[in-house]
Design an enzyme around this catalytic site. Structure first.
Site, short mmCIF file in Angstrom:
data_model
loop_
_atom_site.label_atom_id
_atom_site.label_comp_id
_atom_site.label_asym_id
_atom_site.label_seq_id
_atom_site.Cartn_x
_atom_site.Cartn_y
_atom_site.Cartn_z
N GLU A 132 0.86 -1.19 0.00
CA GLU A 132 0.00 0.00 0.00
C GLU A 132 0.89 1.24 0.00
O GLU A 132 1.77 1.37 0.84
CB GLU A 132 -0.92 -0.02 1.23
CG GLU A 132 -1.69 1.25 1.49
CD GLU A 132 -2.55 1.72 0.32
OE1 GLU A 132 -3.34 0.91 -0.21
OE2 GLU A 132 -2.40 2.90 -0.09
N ILE A 145 -22.68 3.20 0.46
CA ILE A 145 -23.95 2.54 0.17
C ILE A 145 -23.71 1.06 -0.14
O ILE A 145 -22.74 0.73 -0.81
CB ILE A 145 -24.55 3.16 -1.12
CG1 ILE A 145 -24.90 4.62 -0.89
CG2 ILE A 145 -25.76 2.38 -1.62
CD1 ILE A 145 -25.94 4.84 0.13
N HIS A 155 -25.49 -1.16 -2.45
CA HIS A 155 -26.51 -1.12 -3.47
C HIS A 155 -27.27 -2.44 -3.53
O HIS A 155 -26.69 -3.50 -3.35
CB HIS A 155 -25.88 -0.86 -4.85
CG HIS A 155 -25.32 0.52 -4.98
ND1 HIS A 155 -26.08 1.58 -5.41
CD2 HIS A 155 -24.08 1.01 -4.73
CE1 HIS A 155 -25.32 2.68 -5.43
NE2 HIS A 155 -24.11 2.36 -5.02
N ARG A 161 -13.83 7.64 -8.71
CA ARG A 161 -14.24 6.31 -9.14
C ARG A 161 -13.26 5.84 -10.22
O ARG A 161 -12.90 6.62 -11.11
CB ARG A 161 -15.64 6.34 -9.74
CG ARG A 161 -16.71 7.03 -8.90
CD ARG A 161 -17.95 7.19 -9.77
NE ARG A 161 -19.04 7.93 -9.16
CZ ARG A 161 -19.18 9.25 -9.20
NH1 ARG A 161 -18.26 10.01 -9.77
NH2 ARG A 161 -20.23 9.83 -8.66
N GLU A 197 -15.37 0.67 -9.79
CA GLU A 197 -16.09 1.88 -9.43
C GLU A 197 -17.37 1.42 -8.73
O GLU A 197 -17.49 0.28 -8.31
CB GLU A 197 -16.39 2.70 -10.69
CG GLU A 197 -17.10 1.92 -11.76
CD GLU A 197 -17.57 2.78 -12.92
OE1 GLU A 197 -17.78 3.99 -12.71
OE2 GLU A 197 -17.75 2.26 -14.01
N CYS A 229 -12.82 13.40 22.15
CA CYS A 229 -13.59 14.08 21.10
C CYS A 229 -14.98 14.35 21.65
O CYS A 229 -15.75 13.44 21.90
CB CYS A 229 -13.67 13.20 19.84
SG CYS A 229 -14.91 13.75 18.66
#
Lengths: 429, 474
Positions: free
Chosen positions: B31, B47, B49, B310, B336, B399
């Site tokens: 990475e 999301i 989908h 994307r 994407e 926080c």
């Protein structure tokens, strides 16, 4: 730990301290100040510049010195306090309030109290809320965070600086960073006037030859890892950037001083009515919120520019909370809200605090603080009671950055007959 | 010599790593950033989908529906937030209703369950804040929302616990085929491997094209978003899409699993594979498009805006599997949307292909479960008291906006693939993700990071590399 109290004060900064001192002096014995930081004093601890206390002590103190005067009094009065303690929730249970706190030693605890004073202060508006386009690199700080890093932690957040917003902390930090060897290239202000005090513009910018560009904003942030540059542009009367006026400044830091927001998450959850203008609770002449027995003062109520006014206001909240506790067993059904008269602000006045007055509850006078929405010169501030003008005060200059005040007399408000509203407005000379 | 080297620790690379860690294979993830989940995986719609969008038979359709069906069980196994809130596709013109029907049919062909077209009063009963101009909507009850950071981190952590190595700050510079595998040159030296998984996001075309004559071309398609305060989080319950029209693909309005409201994205093809800057025009477009779905969407409550890229391949489908002319080089390219939803399925699909290729056996001691960092903000009083009793640091709030404690931050740093930067802490704990956007907690989090990593605060970064937070001592 003990878990019932007469009064709990949320916040141990200048407001909480002054409220606690005054409440204790007015006879409240069973009180507790809750502070989330590891020391009392709040934001003053990082404000090491001088200029605090001119009104109260007739001297120019630094922030920590000003705070210490109140901390010393609180210690003398043996006011109990808890540090490193976060308040997670305030809720009503009958007339009592349940305050949920958390810290390392006590864990999560529910405290029961008759009255609460909200003194949580405010926070700075972050970059995200300003929706500034560009990359999201390191090197973008609010002025207050930078102030903490420099003054409390001893680190420099950057070397070449652009500042957006001319609020007081931004102005103070322009000078502070310069004194520490950084180069402050420009201060851009969206509005056609500064949001800070005139004395800070002179002492922090002009004395150091730092340009202040009014009606300018940041339109681009460059740098993928660390800020490498900022583009500012002039804005039109609708505050939209004017194409062709862009100027690029190479820098490694962007400081933001774009407004303060009263920290009212707890007040909102409790059900206190909040003002969309101040973002603080709506209060009456006793600085009591719409929730009975819950008072507010300092920057959580509305953003102040001088701490002297915070202390004074907080002291009043402390006395009123003491009265409330003294009258705990009294039947309050008479105190219905119908007797509260709204102060309507118009003609350039953005808001007033308090927003409501109950004439029969007020002392001989009540101080009403307010801010204007633009710069005014040689005008009058007038107060009307119905059709009758009860106050007419000349002001040579008023600006949005400077808080104003008026004193209303009980005799003027209660004279002859009922009262349905009070109107405050700016009138041309 | 490694059995498998995965390029990229985004959601796809991490999913493949986790699935490969079921097998007796020596696997390494490379990475270029300092942490997992730093590219497209961190800046998207979050999301899951339902799967009605993609053309039937496409890799996108297959992986999406399969991934979506796996997500719930995976979220329980790996302890990350996922919620099936259902999704809606709004149609603003009577004449467009046939297109909505088409979408439903396509979804049914793809195997999406429970699709339904809603008209009339029920539209506003389901979502009171929707525009009065909505004529009909497609309801997909299986649509969901997920925390993309926690999904990616959970899979990577679990892979690591099961023996997969991760090398961060390691940028691939070259790939060459060699006898029995590939030689990968990185900024940190050369590694050799039998198989490669190309999960390099917007750069996947570059690595594929080094070894294969079947050239790929990936164009970054920028999407800009606005994230709104939690006070706006219940503005809609479902994920609200718009039916694509000639005015464009439309933007969505959705709650996030953490209770914020997310609005976006735009869709703009750009050249710069690093172009994650937002633009004034983009943010304006997000706002104006969102108002079509719900005029009152409270955009004044924005707390941050961001852009993601994307990885759009010219064929507009996922490229999955072994390159035809490069044995052992497995692509996960062109991932994407719906890449996040598909990740669990892509991971399984590629892992099986690779295991077969290498004749790998399954481990007997595979650890399938993973526990997330405790979340004080969502815990009950009894749970909080128990946490603090065990470790008082869980009583110390760092926080204030998101009520994240020192205990959680220390946990995020000390766990496998622990956080090293401010953003790393943020993605794992939400410290700094609230309405003050780290103004309050960043100096405090920096102090904890410096203490835990036994380093000077001067070395700390926002997100690795040259993103230093401080420039020197006073």
């Amino acid at each position: 730990m003990k878990n019932t109290f007469d009064l709990i004060i949320v916040g141990g900064g200048p407001a909480g301290l002054a409220a606690g001192i005054q409440a204790k002096k007015a006879g409240v014995e069973d009180l507790l100040i809750l502070e989330r930081d590891h020391e009392l004093g709040g934001i003053l601890n990082q404000c090491i510049h001088n200029g605090f206390g001119l009104h109260t002590f007739k001297e120019e103190l630094t922030g920590p010195e000003y705070a210490q005067r109140y901390i010393d009094q609180a210690m003398e009065l043996e006011i109990p306090y808890k540090l490193n303690t976060m308040v997670l929730d305030i809720a009503r249970e009958g007339n009592e309030k349940i305050v949920t706190i958390m810290n390392r030693e006590d864990g999560l605890v529910f405290l029961r109290t008759k009255a609460v004073i909200l003194a949580m202060g405010c926070r700075e508006r972050p970059r995200g809320a300003l929706n500034i386009p560009g990359y999201r690199p390191a090197g973008i700080y609010t002025a207050g965070t930078a102030q903490r890093l420099v003054n409390m932690e001893g680190y420099m957040p950057g070397r070449e600086v652009v500042i957006l917003g001319s609020g007081d902390i931004g102005l103070i930090m322009a000078r502070r960073m310069t004194l520490e060897g950084a180069k402050v290239k420009v201060v851009a202000e969206l509005m056609p006037y500064s949001g800070g005090l005139q004395r800070n513009i002179v002492q922090c910018l002009e004395d150091f030859h730092i340009p202040l560009k009014l009606s300018h904003t940041v339109v681009d942030i460059r740098g993928k890892e660390r800020v490498t540059g900022i583009t500012i542009a002039q804005v039109d009367e609708n505050r939209k950037p004017i194409p062709g006026t862009e100027e690029f400044y190479s820098c490694d830091t962007l400081l933001l001083s774009c407004g303060l927001i009263p920290e009212n998450e707890l007040s909102g959850k409790l059900g206190a009515r909040l003002s969309p203008v101040t973002s603080g609770p709506v209060v009456n002449e006793s600085l009591e919120t719409s929730v009975e027995g819950v008072f507010a003062c300092g920057n959580v109520l509305h953003v102040h520019d001088l701490v002297d006014y915070v202390s004074e206001e907080a002291g009043r909240a402390g006395s009123h909370a003491a009265e409330y506790i003294r009258d705990w067993d009294k039947d309050r059904s008479r105190d219905n809200k119908e007797n509260a008269v709204r102060i309507q602000t118009e003609g350039g006045i953005r808001y007033s605090v308090p927003q409501m007055i109950r004439p029969e509850h007020m002392e001989d006078t009540v101080t009403v603080r307010f801010r204007v929405g633009r710069v005014f010169q040689d005008v009058y501030v007038s107060v009307y009671r119905g059709e009758e003008r009860i106050l007419h005060k000349k002001r040579r200059k008023m600006a949005p950055g400077e808080m104003e005040q008026l004193v209303l007399k009980k005799s003027d408000l209660t004279a002859a007959g009922g009262l349905d509203k009070i109107v405050m407005k700016v009138e041309e000379a | 010599m490694y059995d498998v080297v995965i390029i990229g620790a985004g959601v796809t690379g991490s999913a493949v790593a986790r699935e490969l860690s079921r097998y007796q294979l020596k696997t390494l993830v490379l990475e270029r950033e300092e942490d997992v989940c730093c590219g497209t995986s961190k800046a998207n719609s979050a999301i899951v989908h339902a799967g009605f969008d993609a053309a039937p038979g496409s890799m996108k359709a297959v992986m999406n529906v399969r991934g979506s069906k796996k997500m719930k069980a995976l979220s329980e196994e790996l302890d990350f937030p996922y919620k099936q809130n259902g999704s809606l596709v709004l149609c603003f013109q009577e004449s467009d209703i046939p297109k909505l029907e088409e979408l439903r049919e396509r979804g049914e062909k793809n195997g999406v369950e429970g699709l339904e077209i809603v008209t009339g009063k029920r539209i506003w009963e389901m979502e009171p804040n929707l525009s009065p101009d909505v004529k009909a909507m497609l309801y997909a009850p299986t649509g969901g929302i997920v925390c993309p950071f926690k999904l990616t981190i959970a899979m990577a952590e679990n892979a690591n616990v099961n023996g997969v190595e991760f090398s961060f700050d390691t940028c691939v510079e070259d790939i060459r085929a060699m006898e029995g595998g590939y030689r990968i040159t990185t900024g940190k030296g050369v590694v050799e491997t039998k198989c490669v998984v190309n999960a390099a996001g917007v750069y996947a075309d570059v690595w594929n094209n080094k070894v294969s004559e079947r050239k790929l071309s990936i164009t970054p398609r920028k999407g800009e978003y606005c994230l709104l305060d939690k006070k706006a989080g219940d503005f809609v319950y479902h994920t609200v899409f718009q039916l694509p029209t000639k005015m464009g693909k439309g933007v969505l309005i959705t709650p996030t699993v953490h209770g914020n409201l997310l609005v976006g994205p735009t869709a703009e093809d750009i050249e710069d594979k690093e172009g994650v800057n937002t633009t004034a025009q983009g943010l304006e477009k997000v706002a104006s498009q969102a108002r079509l779905s719900a005029g009152e969407v409270p955009l004044r409550m924005v707390i941050t805006s961001f852009a993601g890229l994307r990885a759009t391949e010219k064929g507009e489908d996922f490229i999955l599997g072994e390159a035809p002319d490069a044995p052992g080089f497995f692509n996960a390219a062109g991932i994407e949307s719906p890449g996040l939803s598909s990740a669990p399925a892509i991971g399984e699909y590629l892992a099986e292909l690779i295991a077969e290729k290498l004749q790998a056996k399954k481990k007997e001691n595979f650890i399938s479960k993973r526990e997330d960092i405790p979340c004080v903000a969502e815990a009950s009083p009894e749970e909080i008291q128990a946490l603090i009793a065990k470790d008082p640091a869980y009583g110390n709030v760092i926080c204030r906006c998101e009520t994240v404690t020192e205990g959680e931050i220390v946990n995020a740093i000390r766990r496998p693939l622990g956080a090293r930067s401010l953003d790393g802490v943020k993605r794992r704990t939400r410290a700094g993700m609230g309405r003050c956007q780290a103004g309050f907690c960043s100096p405090r989090t920096m102090e904890i990071l410096a203490r835990e990593w036994k380093t000077s605060p001067l070395t700390l970064t926002k997100a690795g590399g040259d993103s230093r937070l401080l420039t020197g001592e006073k």
